[in-house]
Structures are given as structure tokens and as C-alpha cells.
Design a protein around this motif. Structure first.
Motif, PDB file in Angstrom:
ATOM      1  N   LYS A   7       0.887  -1.237  -0.020  1.00 48.84           N
ATOM      2  CA  LYS A   7       0.074   0.101   0.147  1.00 48.84           C
ATOM      3  C   LYS A   7       0.717   1.319  -0.147  1.00 48.84           C
ATOM      4  O   LYS A   7       0.525   2.066  -0.707  1.00 48.84           O
ATOM      5  CB  LYS A   7      -1.017  -0.153   1.164  1.00 48.84           C
ATOM      6  N   ASN A   8       1.983   1.400   0.936  1.00 50.41           N
ATOM      7  CA  ASN A   8       2.736   2.622   0.877  1.00 50.41           C
ATOM      8  C   ASN A   8       3.734   2.743  -0.131  1.00 50.41           C
ATOM      9  O   ASN A   8       4.384   3.611  -0.385  1.00 50.41           O
ATOM     10  CB  ASN A   8       3.366   2.591   2.261  1.00 50.41           C
ATOM     11  N   LYS A   9       3.541   1.865  -1.423  1.00 54.99           N
ATOM     12  CA  LYS A   9       4.723   1.828  -2.385  1.00 54.99           C
ATOM     13  C   LYS A   9       3.529   2.375  -3.594  1.00 54.99           C
ATOM     14  O   LYS A   9       4.473   2.432  -4.843  1.00 54.99           O
ATOM     15  CB  LYS A   9       5.337   0.717  -2.863  1.00 54.99           C
ATOM     16  N   VAL A  10       2.310   2.381  -3.600  1.00 55.03           N
ATOM     17  CA  VAL A  10       1.658   2.513  -4.693  1.00 55.03           C
ATOM     18  C   VAL A  10       1.766   4.089  -5.254  1.00 55.03           C
ATOM     19  O   VAL A  10       1.776   4.308  -6.351  1.00 55.03           O
ATOM     20  CB  VAL A  10       0.204   2.296  -4.447  1.00 55.03           C
ATOM     21  N   HIS A  11       2.049   4.855  -4.312  1.00 53.15           N
ATOM     22  CA  HIS A  11       2.082   6.263  -4.774  1.00 53.15           C
ATOM     23  C   HIS A  11       3.140   6.578  -5.682  1.00 53.15           C
ATOM     24  O   HIS A  11       3.145   7.430  -6.755  1.00 53.15           O
ATOM     25  CB  HIS A  11       2.281   7.184  -3.562  1.00 53.15           C
ATOM     26  N   SER A  12       4.264   5.800  -5.715  1.00 59.92           N
ATOM     27  CA  SER A  12       5.591   5.891  -6.399  1.00 59.92           C
ATOM     28  C   SER A  12       4.991   5.662  -7.995  1.00 59.92           C
ATOM     29  O   SER A  12       5.265   6.186  -8.955  1.00 59.92           O
ATOM     30  CB  SER A  12       6.838   5.127  -6.214  1.00 59.92           C
ATOM     31  N   ILE A  13       4.345   4.461  -8.087  1.00 65.59           N
ATOM     32  CA  ILE A  13       3.581   4.110  -9.701  1.00 65.59           C
ATOM     33  C   ILE A  13       2.755   4.933  -9.916  1.00 65.59           C
ATOM     34  O   ILE A  13       2.749   5.481 -11.095  1.00 65.59           O
ATOM     35  CB  ILE A  13       2.971   2.837  -9.283  1.00 65.59           C
ATOM     36  N   GLU A  14       1.899   5.857  -9.279  1.00 58.56           N
ATOM     37  CA  GLU A  14       0.906   6.750  -9.535  1.00 58.56           C
ATOM     38  C   GLU A  14       1.685   7.900  -9.922  1.00 58.56           C
ATOM     39  O   GLU A  14       1.066   8.487 -10.773  1.00 58.56           O
ATOM     40  CB  GLU A  14      -0.068   7.041  -8.240  1.00 58.56           C
ATOM     41  N   ARG A  15       2.774   8.030  -9.423  1.00 54.38           N
ATOM     42  CA  ARG A  15       3.635   9.149  -9.868  1.00 54.38           C
ATOM     43  C   ARG A  15       4.388   8.999 -11.285  1.00 54.38           C
ATOM     44  O   ARG A  15       5.333   9.794 -11.700  1.00 54.38           O
ATOM     45  CB  ARG A  15       4.481   9.775  -8.911  1.00 54.38           C
ATOM     46  N   LYS A  16       4.063   7.619 -11.694  1.00 51.09           N
ATOM     47  CA  LYS A  16       4.723   7.282 -13.072  1.00 51.09           C
ATOM     48  C   LYS A  16       6.228   7.128 -12.865  1.00 51.09           C
ATOM     49  O   LYS A  16       6.896   7.208 -14.119  1.00 51.09           O
ATOM     50  CB  LYS A  16       4.209   8.175 -14.084  1.00 51.09           C
ATOM     51  N   HIS A  17       6.820   6.795 -11.983  1.00 54.81           N
ATOM     52  CA  HIS A  17       8.108   6.240 -12.025  1.00 54.81           C
ATOM     53  C   HIS A  17       8.221   4.916 -12.515  1.00 54.81           C
ATOM     54  O   HIS A  17       7.539   3.891 -11.891  1.00 54.81           O
ATOM     55  CB  HIS A  17       8.848   6.233 -10.493  1.00 54.81           C
ATOM     56  N   PRO A  18       9.227   4.925 -13.551  1.00 52.77           N
ATOM     57  CA  PRO A  18       9.213   3.475 -14.107  1.00 52.77           C
ATOM     58  C   PRO A  18       9.717   2.215 -13.686  1.00 52.77           C
ATOM     59  O   PRO A  18       9.954   1.301 -14.386  1.00 52.77           O
ATOM     60  CB  PRO A  18       9.597   3.848 -15.597  1.00 52.77           C
ATOM     61  N   TRP A  19      10.252   2.475 -12.414  1.00 50.76           N
ATOM     62  CA  TRP A  19      10.782   1.246 -11.746  1.00 50.76           C
ATOM     63  C   TRP A  19      10.028   1.013 -10.543  1.00 50.76           C
ATOM     64  O   TRP A  19       9.707   1.789  -9.634  1.00 50.76           O
ATOM     65  CB  TRP A  19      12.375   1.667 -11.239  1.00 50.76           C
ATOM     66  N   ILE A  20       9.982  -0.580 -10.484  1.00 51.94           N
ATOM     67  CA  ILE A  20       9.144  -0.934  -8.934  1.00 51.94           C
ATOM     68  C   ILE A  20      10.396  -1.898  -8.546  1.00 51.94           C
ATOM     69  O   ILE A  20      10.586  -2.797  -9.191  1.00 51.94           O
ATOM     70  CB  ILE A  20       8.012  -1.599  -9.500  1.00 51.94           C
ATOM     71  N   PHE A  21      10.711  -1.452  -7.334  1.00 47.03           N
ATOM     72  CA  PHE A  21      11.855  -2.030  -6.364  1.00 47.03           C
ATOM     73  C   PHE A  21      11.243  -3.544  -5.701  1.00 47.03           C
ATOM     74  O   PHE A  21      10.063  -3.564  -5.501  1.00 47.03           O
ATOM     75  CB  PHE A  21      12.588  -1.319  -5.611  1.00 47.03           C
ATOM     76  N   SER A  22      12.288  -4.207  -5.491  1.00 48.36           N
ATOM     77  CA  SER A  22      11.749  -5.623  -4.771  1.00 48.36           C
ATOM     78  C   SER A  22      11.076  -5.256  -3.616  1.00 48.36           C
ATOM     79  O   SER A  22      10.019  -6.231  -3.462  1.00 48.36           O
ATOM     80  CB  SER A  22      12.905  -6.456  -4.708  1.00 48.36           C
ATOM     81  N   GLY A  23      11.338  -4.213  -2.762  1.00 47.37           N
ATOM     82  CA  GLY A  23      10.759  -4.033  -1.514  1.00 47.37           C
ATOM     83  C   GLY A  23       9.260  -3.691  -1.369  1.00 47.37           C
ATOM     84  O   GLY A  23       8.583  -3.553  -0.507  1.00 47.37           O
ATOM     85  N   ALA A  24       8.776  -3.291  -2.826  1.00 44.18           N
ATOM     86  CA  ALA A  24       7.417  -2.766  -3.086  1.00 44.18           C
ATOM     87  C   ALA A  24       6.423  -3.908  -3.006  1.00 44.18           C
ATOM     88  O   ALA A  24       5.180  -3.664  -3.032  1.00 44.18           O
ATOM     89  CB  ALA A  24       7.478  -1.930  -4.217  1.00 44.18           C
ATOM     90  N   ILE A  25       6.982  -5.109  -3.449  1.00 46.82           N
ATOM     91  CA  ILE A  25       6.036  -6.187  -3.866  1.00 46.82           C
ATOM     92  C   ILE A  25       5.789  -7.382  -2.578  1.00 46.82           C
ATOM     93  O   ILE A  25       6.644  -7.733  -1.880  1.00 46.82           O
ATOM     94  CB  ILE A  25       6.941  -7.135  -4.883  1.00 46.82           C
ATOM     95  N   ASN A  26       4.384  -7.504  -2.564  1.00 51.92           N
ATOM     96  CA  ASN A  26       3.989  -8.337  -1.549  1.00 51.92           C
ATOM     97  C   ASN A  26       3.362  -9.590  -2.172  1.00 51.92           C
ATOM     98  O   ASN A  26       2.185  -9.794  -1.687  1.00 51.92           O
ATOM     99  CB  ASN A  26       2.938  -7.130  -0.670  1.00 51.92           C
ATOM    100  N   SER A  27       4.005 -10.184  -2.814  1.00 48.41           N
ATOM    101  CA  SER A  27       3.580 -11.564  -3.586  1.00 48.41           C
ATOM    102  C   SER A  27       4.736 -12.425  -3.674  1.00 48.41           C
ATOM    103  O   SER A  27       5.998 -11.668  -3.714  1.00 48.41           O
ATOM    104  CB  SER A  27       2.999 -11.298  -4.959  1.00 48.41           C
TER     105      SER A  27
END
Ligand code: SAH
Length: 387
Positions: A7-27
Motif C-alpha cells: 500500500k505505501n509503495k503505490v504512490h510511486s507508481i501513481e507518480r509514473k516512476h518506471p521502476w518498481i523495486f523488490s521491496g514494494a512487492i507483496n507477492s
């Protein structure tokens, strides 16, 4: 395949940053293969982004923030958009047929570089996902460029894995291949050369050097294939010395000097730039160019890199003629333009000479920076005058 974003990492994607780091993943991601196309969703399963997955710190390189397939149509659209921008900038014309067609995140295609040399596209992938899509990318290039393209070379063994074979995906072209930058001829060899064969990112800065060069004696250090040297000669430099520590680079420079008939005004030097600057005969050169490779590729090397830039620039400021000009660059992404400028000021203080900043330089428009990915800014330079 879906992955859930914390949840606390969604805002970075909403701001269209093109990288998602491993720590943002909950799966659980162990089933996912490197290079797979993966969809990022929020806790409720709402679509957030889709991109190439890799088991690394940067886990997902985002290709799209809208729910669309990553297929031939997708690549056609993205590459068409990138080429259209270069056409607007009038970068492919009679006297200039070298440019970067796709610049990774800057063209919303993270992990993909495509350079263009007079009818030949050279593809370099920085992610396995892009490499897996290379045939779609080649098809898109053919569709978009039509008659302006006769060969496509895929070169990712340097960037991804030595076992990958580099080869033509379309047509063929003998190397070296003749291409033009602002009216100057260059022989380009993407097979044996560094990166895709040529440092396109200095095009505008080389042209600017031309404006300062008439009747001047110029030293071009870290010359690689002689780009700065050739533009200085084309614009009337009296004499140019090109220096590189690599004998192979000097052979490329000499070949390009010959190609443009400037042998009489040119000398090559195989040497270490730092040693050469330290021992230079004072006041020999009117203009000196310093374009070293990245001294720091990671943040933890930044401090040492700054010491390196400071030492190299201090020697050069000490040695240039009174009233002389220095074109000085850094392509280390972790050294930003403010830190670089401060380093040059520190070098001037150490050298004990008065220095004025005449121009502030950067990467050209075919190396765009995605506004949501400021990390894409890497090349910075200054033109300074030493009184
Ligand atoms: N200015 C060039 C690109 C520079 S690439 C252009 O416009 O095309 C960096 C070059 O620095 C490479 O050719 C590399 O061989 C050279 N190099 C690396 N370390 C060096 C050193 N210590 N002294 C001199 N050249 C060096």
C-alpha cells in the motif's frame, strides 16, 4: 501473472516512476522467470502498471501505466512515437544521419537503446525482458522507418550476458559503415566498437566546440573515435592533438581523420590522460577537452570519483594557456550537475587561477529525460575560460 504492490509503495507508481523495486512487492515471485511480462496490482486487484520482471533490486521496469497488451501494436506505437520526436528535431537529414532513436526510460521503453547510423539500427538491451522482445522491436523498426532502414543489428552480449550471440535481425551491413554527424564523416563499427560503436550523446557539444576552434590549438583527451577532434578541425582549428589510453581508440581516430583529409593538422597520442595533463608543457593548448568515462557507476564510488574529477580538472586548469578554454564533462549519473560544478570550482581554487563558466552543457534532445525518472539525466559539462 500479477504481483501485488504494498500500500505505501503505490504512490510511486501513481507518480509514473518506471521502476518498481523488490521491496514494494507483496507477492511470491519465485515462479516468475526473468524477462516475463508481469502486471502490478494494488491490494484490491486494481491495475497499476505492466512491465518486464527481473529477479533484481529493480524488479519491474514499467512499459505501460494503462491496461494494454505488450504486443506488436504496443512496440509499433512506442517506436513510432520515438522516431517522430527525432524527425521533429530534424536529426535525420542530408548532412547528419547519426542519432539515438530510443533512449530507454526517456522514451518510455526502459532497458532499450536503439542507435541509428545511416540506414542501420543497432539495438542494445539492458533488460532480459527487452531482449526477449527483440523480434517485435525489429519488426516495429521496419514498419516505422521503411526505406530509411536497410539493416538491424542486435548487440546485447556486453550489457546482458556474454553467451548471447550478437547478430543481424534484418539485412546486413559491412563494417565499418560510413555515417555523417553535422557534415563530418565517421566510420562506425558496432561489432568491435564500444557500446553501439559511437558516442552520439556529445553531438551538440562537439558542434559547440566547432564555434570556439578557429585557428586554435586543441587537445582532445579521452578521444575514443575522435568526435571532438574532427568537429574542431572541420571548423578551422590550426592543430589538434587527440589522446586516448587505448591504442584501438587511436586507430579509430586516425582512420576518421584520414577519412576527412585532416592528417596534416592532426597528431595522436596513446597515453594516460591524468599523467599527460600533469606533465604537460604549460601553455601549449588554447582549448582542452576532458570527456572521461564514468568515474563512478554507483553511489558508493561517488566520493572517489569526485577526487578524480577534481585532480584531472585542477591539472588541466593549471596547464591551459591564459585565456584558454576547457570543455569538461562527467557522464557519471551519480554526480549531478551541482556537484560537478562545485567540483570544478574546487579544482579552480586548487589550481589558483581565475575561472569563468561560459556555458553549461548537457545531453542532447535525442537522449530525453523522462520527467518522472530524473535518474535519466547523466551527461553534464561546462565550458570554462581560464584567465
Ligand atoms: N569523447 C569521446 C568519447 C569518450 S569515451 C567521443 O566524443 O566519442 C571514453 C574514452 O576514454 C575511451 O575511449 C577510453 O579508452 C578512454 N580512456 C579511459 N581511461 C583513460 C585514461 N586514463 N586516459 C586516457 N583515456 C582513457
Amino acid at each position: 501473472m500479477n504481483i501485488e504492490i504494498r500500500k505505501n509503495k503505490v504512490h510511486s507508481i501513481e507518480r509514473k516512476h518506471p521502476w518498481i523495486f523488490s521491496g514494494a512487492i507483496n507477492s511470491e515471485v519465485s515462479e516468475i522467470q526473468n524477462g516475463d511480462i508481469v502486471t502490478a496490482v494494488d491490494k484490491k486487484g486494481n491495475f497499476l502498471a505492466r512491465g518486464h520482471f527481473q529477479h533484481a533490486t529493480i524488479s519491474l521496469r514499467v512499459l505501460t501505466f494503462i491496461d494494454q497488451e505488450i504486443d506488436q501494436y504496443f512496440f509499433n506505437q512506442k517506436i513510432s512515437n520515438a522516431v517522430e520526436v527525432r524527425k521533429k528535431q530534424n536529426l535525420i537529414r542530408k548532412d547528419n544521419n547519426i542519432c539515438r532513436l530510443v533512449h530507454g526510460e526517456g522514451d518510455n521503453l526502459p532497458g532499450l537503446i536503439i542507435d541509428y547510423y545511416a540506414g542501420v539500427a543497432v539495438i542494445q538491451c539492458h533488460s532480459i525482458g527487452m531482449f526477449k522482445s527483440v523480434n517485435l522491436i525489429a519488426e516495429a523498426l521496419k514498419t516505422v522507418l521503411g526505406k530509411e532502414l536497410f539493416a538491424i543489428y542486435s548487440k546485447s552480449s556486453d550489457t546482458l550476458n556474454k553467451d548471447i550471440s550478437d547478430n543481424y535481425l534484418f539485412g546486413e551491413c559491412e563494417t565499418p559503415h560510413l555515417a555523417l554527424e553535422n557534415g563530418v564523416k565517421f566510420n562506425i563499427d558496432w561489432i568491435t566498437g564500444q557500446k553501439t560503436g559511437f558516442f552520439i550523446d556529445q553531438r551538440e557539444n562537439r558542434l559547440l566546440l566547432g564555434k570556439y576552434s578557429k585557428d586554435k590549438k586543441v587537445l582532445n583527451t579521452f578521444c575514443y573515435s575522435g568526435g571532438f577532434s574532427l568537429l574542431a578541425l572541420k571548423h578551422g582549428a590550426k592543430e589538434v592533438h587527440s589522446l586516448d589510453s587505448s591504442k584501438k581508440a587511436i586507430v579509430l581516430t586516425d582512420d576518421n581523420v584520414k577519412l576527412n583529409d585532416f592528417e596534416e593538422k592532426h597528431t595522436s597520442i596513446v597515453a594516460d590522460a591524468m599523467d599527460y595533463m600533469k606533465d604537460l608543457n604549460k601553455e601549449e593548448y588554447d582549448i582542452i577537452i576532458l570527456d572521461p568515462p564514468a568515474f563512478a557507476k554507483h553511489r558508493d564510488k561517488r566520493h572517489k570519483a569526485i577526487q578524480g574529477y577534481k585532480r584531472l580538472n585542477a591539472h588541466t586548469i593549471r596547464q591551459v594557456k591564459p585565456g584558454g578554454i576547457i570543455f569538461t564533462f562527467s557522464c557519471s549519473q551519480v554526480v549531478d550537475k551541482y556537484l560537478f560544478t562545485n567540483t570544478i570550482i574546487a579544482a579552480a581554487i586548487e589550481a589558483g587561477r581565475n575561472v569563468r563558466i561560459l556555458e553549461q552543457l548537457h545531453q542532447p534532445s535525442d537522449h530525453p529525460i523522462n520527467a518522472f525518472h530524473p535518474e535519466g539525466e547523466y551527461l553534464k559539462g561546462l565550458v570554462i575560460q581560464v584567465d
